[in-house]
Design an enzyme around this catalytic site. Structure first.
Site, PDB file in Angstrom:
ATOM      1  N   HIS A   8      45.060  28.597  -7.010  1.00 26.46           N
ATOM      2  CA  HIS A   8      44.070  27.357  -6.573  1.00 26.46           C
ATOM      3  C   HIS A   8      42.858  27.658  -6.621  1.00 26.46           C
ATOM      4  CE1 HIS A   8      47.796  25.436  -4.241  1.00 26.46           C
ATOM      5  NE2 HIS A   8      47.685  24.896  -5.567  1.00 26.46           N
ATOM      6  N   LYS A  12      41.002  31.533  -6.956  1.00 25.03           N
ATOM      7  CA  LYS A  12      40.728  32.342  -8.278  1.00 25.03           C
ATOM      8  C   LYS A  12      40.046  33.270  -8.273  1.00 25.03           C
ATOM      9  CE  LYS A  12      41.173  27.800 -10.743  1.00 25.03           C
ATOM     10  NZ  LYS A  12      42.454  27.514 -10.699  1.00 25.03           N
ATOM     11  N   THR A  34      47.895  29.007 -15.610  1.00 32.15           N
ATOM     12  CA  THR A  34      47.487  27.570 -15.807  1.00 32.15           C
ATOM     13  C   THR A  34      45.985  27.550 -16.272  1.00 32.15           C
ATOM     14  OG1 THR A  34      47.100  27.518 -13.459  1.00 32.15           O
ATOM     15  CG2 THR A  34      49.200  26.660 -14.095  1.00 32.15           C
ATOM     16  N   GLY A  35      45.615  26.202 -16.743  1.00 31.97           N
ATOM     17  CA  GLY A  35      44.448  26.130 -17.468  1.00 31.97           C
ATOM     18  C   GLY A  35      43.103  27.120 -17.183  1.00 31.97           C
ATOM     19  N   THR A  36      42.417  26.790 -16.268  1.00 29.10           N
ATOM     20  CA  THR A  36      41.032  27.312 -15.946  1.00 29.10           C
ATOM     21  C   THR A  36      41.453  28.821 -15.567  1.00 29.10           C
ATOM     22  OG1 THR A  36      40.218  25.459 -15.129  1.00 29.10           O
ATOM     23  CG2 THR A  36      39.022  27.367 -14.484  1.00 29.10           C
ATOM     24  N   THR A  37      42.518  28.989 -14.691  1.00 29.60           N
ATOM     25  CA  THR A  37      42.691  30.535 -14.294  1.00 29.60           C
ATOM     26  C   THR A  37      43.031  31.112 -15.425  1.00 29.60           C
ATOM     27  OG1 THR A  37      43.961  29.604 -12.366  1.00 29.60           O
ATOM     28  CG2 THR A  37      44.449  31.859 -13.021  1.00 29.60           C
ATOM     29  N   SER A  54      46.006  22.851 -16.963  1.00 33.74           N
ATOM     30  CA  SER A  54      45.994  23.199 -15.433  1.00 33.74           C
ATOM     31  C   SER A  54      46.924  22.501 -14.781  1.00 33.74           C
ATOM     32  CB  SER A  54      44.726  22.438 -15.191  1.00 33.74           C
ATOM     33  OG  SER A  54      45.038  21.093 -15.332  1.00 33.74           O
ATOM     34  N   GLY A  55      47.153  22.941 -13.428  1.00 34.80           N
ATOM     35  CA  GLY A  55      48.341  22.489 -12.876  1.00 34.80           C
ATOM     36  C   GLY A  55      48.281  21.046 -12.552  1.00 34.80           C
ATOM     37  N   ASP A  60      51.933  23.643 -13.939  1.00 32.81           N
ATOM     38  CA  ASP A  60      52.847  24.230 -12.904  1.00 32.81           C
ATOM     39  C   ASP A  60      54.371  23.697 -13.341  1.00 32.81           C
ATOM     40  OD1 ASP A  60      50.756  25.005 -11.118  1.00 32.81           O
ATOM     41  OD2 ASP A  60      50.953  23.235  -9.818  1.00 32.81           O
ATOM     42  N   ASP A  80      46.156  27.912  -1.755  1.00 35.75           N
ATOM     43  CA  ASP A  80      45.023  27.927  -0.739  1.00 35.75           C
ATOM     44  C   ASP A  80      45.948  26.781   0.118  1.00 35.75           C
ATOM     45  OD1 ASP A  80      43.094  27.208   0.858  1.00 35.75           O
ATOM     46  OD2 ASP A  80      41.939  25.896  -0.786  1.00 35.75           O
ATOM     47  N   HIS A  87      48.584  17.838  -6.436  1.00 44.49           N
ATOM     48  CA  HIS A  87      49.904  17.953  -6.998  1.00 44.49           C
ATOM     49  C   HIS A  87      50.802  18.638  -5.983  1.00 44.49           C
ATOM     50  CE1 HIS A  87      47.474  21.194  -8.022  1.00 44.49           C
ATOM     51  NE2 HIS A  87      48.524  22.014  -8.464  1.00 44.49           N
ATOM     52  N   ASP A  90      54.395  19.223  -7.067  1.00 42.00           N
ATOM     53  CA  ASP A  90      54.418  20.100  -8.375  1.00 42.00           C
ATOM     54  C   ASP A  90      54.504  21.640  -7.741  1.00 42.00           C
ATOM     55  OD1 ASP A  90      54.658  17.873  -9.867  1.00 42.00           O
ATOM     56  OD2 ASP A  90      52.463  18.260 -10.799  1.00 42.00           O
ATOM     57  N   ARG A  96      60.315  26.132  -5.315  1.00 50.38           N
ATOM     58  CA  ARG A  96      61.773  25.963  -5.413  1.00 50.38           C
ATOM     59  C   ARG A  96      62.427  26.572  -6.457  1.00 50.38           C
ATOM     60  NH1 ARG A  96      61.568  21.198  -3.778  1.00 50.38           N
ATOM     61  NH2 ARG A  96      61.347  20.189  -5.651  1.00 50.38           N
TER      62      ARG A  96
END
Length: 134
Positions: A8, A12, A34-37, A54-55, A60, A80, A87, A90, A96
């Site tokens: 989150h 990051k 995911t995207g920015t990460t 991105s999430g 996700d 976080d 989201h 997600d 899960r």
């Protein structure tokens, strides 16, 4: 092994520091994020990372599909817990799926360290145990 790296926004920086600290271990594996990460990991560590969306835009869920299709071995998701996420369903679905498919999951730096050090020692053999290949 295929390792998913997710964080989150407020986590990051922590994930980047973690990957830098254990870069010699991560270099030996395929990284997904995911995207920015993913962009930040590649930029700040030089490690190659397969980037999903991105999430909030489905990243996700893309990682979840890899889990469901037996293509992800480990998930490090620095969450976080103090900030509401738009989201969140997600996020819950991803967690899960890790439980359903027995994919090791760390949601904070403490548990991530245990998993990464276990990975370094070769302790993560869950696929062979599940498939009866001990």
């Amino acid at each position: 092994m295929n390792i998913a790296l997710i964080a989150h926004d407020k986590k990051k920086d922590d994930l980047i520091r973690f990957v830098l600290a254990y870069q010699p271990i991560f270099e030996q594996h395929s990284l997904f994020a995911t995207g920015t990460t993913g962009t930040r990991i590649t930029t700040e560590t030089g490690l190659p990372v397969h980037r999903f969306r991105s999430g909030p835009l489905g990243g996700d869920q893309e990682i979840g599909a890899y889990i469901a299709n037996d293509k992800m071995d480990l998930v490090l998701f620095f969450r976080d817990p103090l900030t509401a996420q738009p989201h969140e369903p997600d996020v819950s679905a991803l967690i899960r799926l890790c439980d359903v498919y027995c994919v090791p999951l760390a949601t904070n730096m403490g548990s991530a360290e245990v998993l990464v050090k276990g990975l370094e020692r070769g302790d993560i053999e869950w696929r062979s145990i599940i498939n009866g290949n001990e």
